[in-house]
Enzyme design. Structure first.
Site, PDB file in Angstrom:
ATOM      1  N   GLY A 117      11.132   9.792   0.623  1.00  0.00           N
ATOM      2  CA  GLY A 117      11.183   9.755   2.084  1.00  0.00           C
ATOM      3  C   GLY A 117      10.092   8.817   2.534  1.00  0.00           C
ATOM      4  O   GLY A 117       9.692   7.917   1.797  1.00  0.00           O
ATOM      5  N   CYS A 165       8.777   3.904   4.470  1.00  0.00           N
ATOM      6  CA  CYS A 165       9.101   2.622   3.819  1.00  0.00           C
ATOM      7  C   CYS A 165      10.371   2.647   2.988  1.00  0.00           C
ATOM      8  O   CYS A 165      11.342   1.974   3.330  1.00  0.00           O
ATOM      9  CB  CYS A 165       7.933   2.185   2.954  1.00  0.00           C
ATOM     10  SG  CYS A 165       6.531   1.674   3.942  1.00  0.00           S
ATOM     11  N   PHE A 179       6.968   7.283 -11.570  1.00  0.00           N
ATOM     12  CA  PHE A 179       8.128   7.263 -10.666  1.00  0.00           C
ATOM     13  C   PHE A 179       9.386   7.806 -11.322  1.00  0.00           C
ATOM     14  O   PHE A 179      10.494   7.423 -10.982  1.00  0.00           O
ATOM     15  CB  PHE A 179       8.345   5.860 -10.070  1.00  0.00           C
ATOM     16  CG  PHE A 179       7.698   5.745  -8.715  1.00  0.00           C
ATOM     17  CD1 PHE A 179       6.318   5.799  -8.596  1.00  0.00           C
ATOM     18  CD2 PHE A 179       8.448   5.624  -7.549  1.00  0.00           C
ATOM     19  CE1 PHE A 179       5.698   5.758  -7.364  1.00  0.00           C
ATOM     20  CE2 PHE A 179       7.838   5.579  -6.308  1.00  0.00           C
ATOM     21  CZ  PHE A 179       6.456   5.630  -6.225  1.00  0.00           C
ATOM     22  N   LEU A 180       9.189   8.705 -12.291  1.00  0.00           N
ATOM     23  CA  LEU A 180      10.336   9.391 -12.882  1.00  0.00           C
ATOM     24  C   LEU A 180      10.219  10.889 -12.640  1.00  0.00           C
ATOM     25  O   LEU A 180      10.629  11.687 -13.480  1.00  0.00           O
ATOM     26  CB  LEU A 180      10.405   9.108 -14.390  1.00  0.00           C
ATOM     27  CG  LEU A 180      10.995   7.757 -14.813  1.00  0.00           C
ATOM     28  CD1 LEU A 180      11.080   7.670 -16.338  1.00  0.00           C
ATOM     29  CD2 LEU A 180      12.390   7.514 -14.216  1.00  0.00           C
ATOM     30  N   LEU A 233       0.806  -1.223   0.000  1.00  0.00           N
ATOM     31  CA  LEU A 233       0.000   0.000   0.000  1.00  0.00           C
ATOM     32  C   LEU A 233       0.836   1.268   0.000  1.00  0.00           C
ATOM     33  O   LEU A 233       1.894   1.343   0.609  1.00  0.00           O
ATOM     34  CB  LEU A 233      -0.992   0.021   1.166  1.00  0.00           C
ATOM     35  CG  LEU A 233      -0.531   0.055   2.617  1.00  0.00           C
ATOM     36  CD1 LEU A 233      -0.122   1.444   3.056  1.00  0.00           C
ATOM     37  CD2 LEU A 233      -1.651  -0.433   3.502  1.00  0.00           C
ATOM     38  N   LYS A 244      13.998   3.150   4.715  1.00  0.00           N
ATOM     39  CA  LYS A 244      14.402   2.100   5.665  1.00  0.00           C
ATOM     40  C   LYS A 244      14.479   0.741   4.974  1.00  0.00           C
ATOM     41  O   LYS A 244      15.332  -0.078   5.294  1.00  0.00           O
ATOM     42  CB  LYS A 244      13.474   2.065   6.880  1.00  0.00           C
ATOM     43  CG  LYS A 244      12.198   1.267   6.683  1.00  0.00           C
ATOM     44  CD  LYS A 244      11.517   0.905   7.998  1.00  0.00           C
ATOM     45  CE  LYS A 244      10.135   0.306   7.781  1.00  0.00           C
ATOM     46  NZ  LYS A 244      10.058  -1.002   7.186  1.00  0.00           N
ATOM     47  N   ARG A 295       7.794  11.217   8.411  1.00  0.00           N
ATOM     48  CA  ARG A 295       8.927  10.324   8.667  1.00  0.00           C
ATOM     49  C   ARG A 295       9.921  10.431   7.505  1.00  0.00           C
ATOM     50  O   ARG A 295       9.541  10.326   6.357  1.00  0.00           O
ATOM     51  CB  ARG A 295       8.439   8.867   8.808  1.00  0.00           C
ATOM     52  CG  ARG A 295       7.762   8.602  10.132  1.00  0.00           C
ATOM     53  CD  ARG A 295       7.239   7.189  10.199  1.00  0.00           C
ATOM     54  NE  ARG A 295       6.144   6.971   9.249  1.00  0.00           N
ATOM     55  CZ  ARG A 295       5.599   5.775   9.005  1.00  0.00           C
ATOM     56  NH1 ARG A 295       6.037   4.698   9.616  1.00  0.00           N
ATOM     57  NH2 ARG A 295       4.599   5.660   8.153  1.00  0.00           N
ATOM     58  N   ALA A 297      11.639  13.907 -10.980  1.00  0.00           N
ATOM     59  CA  ALA A 297      12.830  14.384 -10.262  1.00  0.00           C
ATOM     60  C   ALA A 297      12.399  15.419  -9.234  1.00  0.00           C
ATOM     61  O   ALA A 297      11.385  16.092  -9.404  1.00  0.00           O
ATOM     62  CB  ALA A 297      13.811  14.989 -11.251  1.00  0.00           C
TER      63      ALA A 297
END
Ligand code: UDX
Length: 435
Positions: free
Chosen positions: A260, A263, A252-253, A149, A266, A333, A255
């Site tokens: 952050g 998920c 997801f390209l 998710l 880490k 976070r 820039a």
């Protein structure tokens, strides 16, 4: 079906409410009495679109119960493990909560029960936990069903995910687990969601490798942004152009300030730590670069801010728009935005920050910033404006009006989300990322 969910954090609270939405009888357990009290009252402990509605519906229908008493799970056939696996001091995942949840759960299990891990864990954890479950209750089976998710779309991603992955042991126990999970997700499967049945280790790896791939994609485009900045190219146009290749894809390209949240950062560190333990650290060496590129974006914006303030940050007023790690979330976070704002305060700037949802969560960990309750208040008399989270509210700001509020019309668009031409036409000096 009677279902229990152990852990009521982001994953668990959404999962529990979503399972009730799918028609199951759910008991949700957490060790934190405050969280349990809030959830029982229908008060979602974090901002997640759609969650308050399904939570209220579940409570009204009587299909959900919240408790701190682990004994309440007795009688459920499927027990989801949804506790956190935070980053430990070495970068490896801290499995304290997972181990404690299993230890607490085992005394209440019966033969025929299924323990279903959802938390993101280092590969090998499921096999270890499976052995300890079957040692105590030979008729119970542990399987892994990772969760993919996204915050902001958590309810939708739980009820209608891209795919379901079941990691099960071979043989009759595995077949029975598949049948039980098919019953849990009957509605989701009926909608045509693909379902993949794999072994335990593959299921664990699917999750961390998906996140590693996504993080790599973001750092790839941010590396291109670094190069574009040097040669005067435009990384957004570049992303559009390469994104047309179906093998690459445009998603997801974007820039900007990089990734952050709770998920991706880490998970890529825990994955590297686990690979090193397994003697195959080299295979994931590239993730160290992915992490480094990602963190360089934050440093880059701080340097850019210093440059735009002519080297004298101390005493300057900086208006920060956005604190959450991404829009439609109050999560700060490992947020690049909050990190940058805090570094500017350290350098002596007076930072006025505004986020549509995350002022409260940010103030808890960074009380040194000044939080204001509107974008106008944040930018008023600012020597520099930083847009650090791409909320719609910021995309649609009227630059001419903002120009009338600031002391100097200079803006850093940390997420390449502003209409550059409109802001330039309103008199702003606009600095984007990789453009
Ligand atoms: C992520 C995964 O997407 C999800 O599948 C997994 O289960 C948990 O981790 P989430 O942390 O909610 O979900 O955020 P996501 O939407 O993936 O964004 C992660 C970060 O990457 C954000 O800080 C976002 O701003 C950044 N990002 C995303 C970019 O910088 N550029 C992009 O093109 C996309």
């Amino acid at each position: 079906m009677k279902i229990s969910v152990i852990g009521c954090g982001y994953l668990g609270a959404v999962h529990a409410a979503s399972m009730a939405k799918l028609g199951h009888d759910v008991v949700a357990v957490d060790v934190d009495p405050v969280k349990i009290e809030r959830l029982a009252a229908g008060d979602a402990p974090f901002f997640e679109p759609g969650l308050p509605e399904i939570l209220a519906e579940a409570i009204a229908s009587g299909r959900i119960r919240f408790t701190t008493d682990m004994a309440a799970v007795a009688g459920s056939r499927v027990h989801f493990l949804a506790v956190g696996t935070p980053q430990g001091p070495t970068g490896a995942a801290d499995l304290t909560y997972v181990d404690a949840a299993v230890a607490g759960l085992v005394p209440h299990l019966s033969d025929g029960d299924f323990v279903v891990g959802k938390s993101t864990v280092p590969v090998g954890t499921a096999a270890r936990l499976a052995a300890s479950v079957s040692e105590s209750v030979p008729g119970a089976t542990l399987v892994w069903n990772p969760e993919f998710l996204r915050e902001g779309f958590a309810v939708q991603d739980t009820i209608s995910p891209d795919r379901l992955v079941y990691g099960v042991p071979s043989g009759a126990a595995g077949d029975a687990a598949v049948a039980a999970l098919d019953e849990v997700y009957a509605t989701t499967l009926a909608d045509g969601t693909p379902r993949l049945v794999v072994d335990l280790a593959t299921a664990e790896l699917v999750k961390v490798s998906a996140n590693a791939f996504l993080a790599t994609k973001i750092s790839f485009i941010n590396a291109m942004a670094e190069i574009a900045e040097v040669v005067g190219a435009d990384v957004t146009a570049l992303a559009d152009a390469i994104g047309h290749d179906e093998r690459i894809g445009r998603k997801f390209l974007n820039a900007g300030l990089g990734f952050g949240g709770g998920c991706l950062p880490k998970d890529i560190r825990a994955f590297q730590a686990r690979a090193t333990e397994l003697g195959v650290g080299e295979s994931l060496d590239f993730l160290a670069d992915v992490d480094a590129i990602n963190l360089r974006r934050r440093a880059h914006v701080v340097t850019l801010a210093q440059e735009l303030l002519e080297g004298a940050v101390a005493g300057k007023r900086v208006g920060v728009l956005g604190l959450a790690f991404k829009p439609n979330s109050d999560d700060v976070r490992d947020s690049p935005a909050l990190d940058i704002a805090a570094r500017l305060v350290e350098l002596g700037a007076t930072v006025s920050a505004y986020d549509p949802q995350a002022n409260g969560t940010a103030a808890r960990i960074r009380p040194e910033l000044t939080y204001v309750d509107s974008a106008d208040a944040a930018v008023r008399d600012a020597d520099l404006v930083l847009v650090l989270t791409e909320w719609n509210e910021f995309r649609t700001l009227d630059p001419a009006r903002v120009a009338g509020l600031v002391a100097r019309p200079v803006v850093v668009d940390g997420r390449n989300c502003l209409d550059r031409d409109a802001w330039t036409a309103a008199g702003f000096t606009v600095r984007g990322m990789g453009r």
